[in-house]
Every structure is written in C-alpha cells, then in structure tokens.
Motif scaffolding. Structure first.
Motif, PDB file in Angstrom:
ATOM      1  N   GLY A  20       0.809  -1.211   0.000  1.00 35.08           N
ATOM      2  CA  GLY A  20       0.000   0.000   0.000  1.00 35.08           C
ATOM      3  C   GLY A  20       0.846   1.267   0.000  1.00 35.08           C
ATOM      4  O   GLY A  20       0.531   2.244  -0.697  1.00 35.08           O
ATOM      5  N   VAL A  21       1.923   1.252   0.764  1.00 33.95           N
ATOM      6  CA  VAL A  21       2.830   2.404   0.807  1.00 33.95           C
ATOM      7  C   VAL A  21       3.432   2.654  -0.569  1.00 33.95           C
ATOM      8  O   VAL A  21       3.468   3.794  -1.062  1.00 33.95           O
ATOM      9  CB  VAL A  21       3.951   2.168   1.844  1.00 33.95           C
ATOM     10  N   ALA A  22       3.881   1.582  -1.207  1.00 39.60           N
ATOM     11  CA  ALA A  22       4.481   1.702  -2.537  1.00 39.60           C
ATOM     12  C   ALA A  22       3.453   2.176  -3.559  1.00 39.60           C
ATOM     13  O   ALA A  22       3.754   3.031  -4.405  1.00 39.60           O
ATOM     14  CB  ALA A  22       5.079   0.362  -2.966  1.00 39.60           C
ATOM     15  N   ALA A  23       2.234   1.636  -3.495  1.00 39.45           N
ATOM     16  CA  ALA A  23       1.193   2.021  -4.458  1.00 39.45           C
ATOM     17  C   ALA A  23       0.890   3.501  -4.380  1.00 39.45           C
ATOM     18  O   ALA A  23       0.711   4.173  -5.407  1.00 39.45           O
ATOM     19  CB  ALA A  23      -0.068   1.198  -4.208  1.00 39.45           C
ATOM     20  N   SER A  24       0.824   4.032  -3.157  1.00 40.88           N
ATOM     21  CA  SER A  24       0.549   5.460  -2.977  1.00 40.88           C
ATOM     22  C   SER A  24       1.620   6.316  -3.652  1.00 40.88           C
ATOM     23  O   SER A  24       1.312   7.261  -4.387  1.00 40.88           O
ATOM     24  CB  SER A  24       0.461   5.780  -1.484  1.00 40.88           C
ATOM     25  N   GLN A  25       2.872   5.976  -3.440  1.00 44.16           N
ATOM     26  CA  GLN A  25       3.970   6.733  -4.052  1.00 44.16           C
ATOM     27  C   GLN A  25       4.006   6.539  -5.567  1.00 44.16           C
ATOM     28  O   GLN A  25       4.267   7.479  -6.320  1.00 44.16           O
ATOM     29  CB  GLN A  25       5.310   6.301  -3.443  1.00 44.16           C
ATOM     30  N   TYR A  26       3.723   5.338  -5.993  1.00 48.68           N
ATOM     31  CA  TYR A  26       3.795   4.977  -7.408  1.00 48.68           C
ATOM     32  C   TYR A  26       2.816   5.804  -8.239  1.00 48.68           C
ATOM     33  O   TYR A  26       3.199   6.456  -9.212  1.00 48.68           O
ATOM     34  CB  TYR A  26       3.483   3.486  -7.516  1.00 48.68           C
ATOM     35  N   TRP A  27       1.544   5.795  -7.836  1.00 50.74           N
ATOM     36  CA  TRP A  27       0.537   6.469  -8.635  1.00 50.74           C
ATOM     37  C   TRP A  27       0.628   7.984  -8.541  1.00 50.74           C
ATOM     38  O   TRP A  27       0.217   8.691  -9.473  1.00 50.74           O
ATOM     39  CB  TRP A  27      -0.863   5.985  -8.260  1.00 50.74           C
ATOM     40  N   LYS A  28       1.174   8.500  -7.476  1.00 52.26           N
ATOM     41  CA  LYS A  28       1.370   9.956  -7.375  1.00 52.26           C
ATOM     42  C   LYS A  28       2.386  10.449  -8.399  1.00 52.26           C
ATOM     43  O   LYS A  28       2.327  11.602  -8.835  1.00 52.26           O
ATOM     44  CB  LYS A  28       1.846  10.322  -5.963  1.00 52.26           C
TER      45      LYS A  28
END
Length: 294
Positions: free
Chosen positions: A147-155
C-alpha cells in the motif's frame, strides 16, 4: 508454442470442423487450428459459439473471455481438467500452511514493488526509494508495504492528476482492460498447472473466483502500466476502441526474462504457475518470477 489471441468485436459465429475453429462474419469466413489458440476475447452481444467449439477450445486449454456491455472483460471459461494429478495438487494447495502462504505473499510483493520502482525510474528518469520499500516487506506483508508503494507509485506515474480506481476516470479504463486480460492469462496458466484459482494465497473474498490469479498477477501489473503509459503518449483517444484493445492484448506476447532464457509473457506465466505448484508440493521454496526488464 506461442498461442494466438483473437479479438472479436462484430457479429460472428464460431463453430468447429476437422479440429479447426471456423469463424464466420458478414464479410468473411476463416479457419484456425484450435491447438494454436490461447485466448479468444468475445466483445459483441451477437456472437454465437457452438458447444462443440467451446469444448474443443477448453480441452486445448484456450481461455474464452467474455466482455460486458461496457466492453470490459467480465467472464472467463477455463479448463477444469487440465492436469493429470489435479486432485493431488488441490489437496496440497488446500493444506498449505499459513507460514508458507505468508512467505509466498512476501516474495510476490517484493517482486511487485521492485518492478514498480524499475518502471517508475524508466518513466520519470529519477531515482526512487522502491528498493528500500521492497527490502522492508515482512512475512505476509504485515506492514503493508504494498500500500505504501502504491501510494507513491501512482502519485508519480502520470503527469496528470490521477487516482487509481476500478470505476474511475481515464486512464483507469485502459488499466482495467489490461489488468483483466492479465488476470485471464494468469488464471489460464494456474489452471494448466492443476491449481485451484478460487483458493488464493492472500486474496480471500468469498465472492472472488480468481483469488489466486489476483495474487500471482501482482508482479506483472507494471507490464500493463507501461503499455498504458505508451498508449497515452501515442494516442489522443480516451475511450477504448479496437486499435487500443489490440495494442493492450499485445502484452501477452511481450518479452520477459528468466536467468536462462527470455520468454513471451503468456509462456512465462506458465513457468511461474508451475513453480507455485512446486512450492505447494514442497519441491521449491520460491515462486519463479521473471524480470520484466534487463
């Protein structure tokens, strides 16, 4: 053998003759050897598919993907008798220990975050911290590094403001189509290895018939993301059309890399599925995921 993918978007009839699939439309008739077909995408409300044709396709481990009125894949027909010791493998999968499933999920999320980081660096030209995030994934991903990675990824992924949502605005529709094709290809590979798609490693919804496919496809999602990014650079259209769907279907033949060889995605998924089966039977300790880039 690399299998063919067929997209049907017009009124047609599909029958069989002499082990050939016969496709008739208003303008032409064509035949294709059934053993050469890997996927058929049915995207029109007036496509007729005969029962013998369906059975021959399924017996040859072809995946039949049915689209709904919004033209997104909505259903999938798979071979339920595709492995000679299927019941034995089912038992191993059902009896898999919680620690084993947590370890397999940890491996899967490490691969996913690593691949997201590599693709993000390719797109932005900037270094990122995804290797660090991948190193912090615990057994079962109990700290939710995914979840942490997904947040940074899509931003950072798109120049435009974007929120990843199943029913969200463009380019979510492109991503959804690509992910649905990837999910079908993953389910086909798992079924071919005698695994039960309903029984996931991590995904557990009682309404999800393809929980295991949803687990195993995670590290491959950046292949879809990369293709969607490419389409956005090359086309102005924001709605899916035949050309864009055909482009997204090409992910199935996209090259990925194992230590010893390179392989089309649809073949690589079979290798990954086979390695997962061996993890359940105790022959391996790690799922064999390919590198998406070299």
């Amino acid at each position: 053998m690399l299998k063919k993918t067929i997209l049907l978007e017009n009124k047609a009839s599909l029958t069989t003759k002499n082990l050939q699939l016969v496709i008739k439309t208003d303008v032409r008739e064509s035949t294709i050897p059934i053993e050469e077909i890997g996927f058929i995408v049915l995207d029109h409300p007036e496509i007729y598919l005969s029962i013998p044709a369906m059975n021959f396709l399924i017996e040859n481990n072809a995946a039949l993907i049915v689209c709904s009125t919004n033209h997104l894949p909505n259903g999938l027909f798979l071979n339920l008798n595709s492995h000679h010791i299927q019941q034995e493998i089912f038992k191993q999968q059902i009896n898999a220990s919680v620690p084993l499933k947590k370890q397999l999920w940890q491996q899967t999320i490490v691969e996913k975050i690593t691949n997201q980081g590599i693709l993000l660096e390719k797109i932005t030209g900037s270094k990122n911290s995804f290797d660090f995030l991948a190193s912090k994934v615990l057994s079962g991903d109990s700290s939710n590094m995914e979840g942490v990675a997904a947040s940074q990824y899509w931003k950072s992924f798109f120049e435009m403001k974007f929120k990843r949502e199943r029913f969200g605005d463009y380019p979510n529709n492109f991503l959804n189509y690509g992910y649905a094709i990837l999910r079908a290809a993953t389910a086909r590979a798992l079924s071919g290895s005698g695994l039960l798609n309903t029984l996931g490693i991590h995904h557990k919804s009682k309404y999800n018939a393809f929980a295991l496919a949803d687990d195993i496809m995670e590290p491959f999602r950046p292949i879809v993301d990369e293709k969607v990014f490419e389409l956005m650079q090359n086309y102005d259209e924001q709605e899916l059309n035949t050309l864009l769907k055909s482009e997204l279907l090409q992910i199935l033949t996209r090259t990925v890399y194992f230590k010893e060889e390179k392989s089309p995605l649809m073949v690589a998924l079979q290798k990954t599925a086979s390695s997962l089966q061996q993890c359940y039977t105790g022959e391996r300790k790690k799922i064999k995921y390919p590198k998406l880039w070299i």
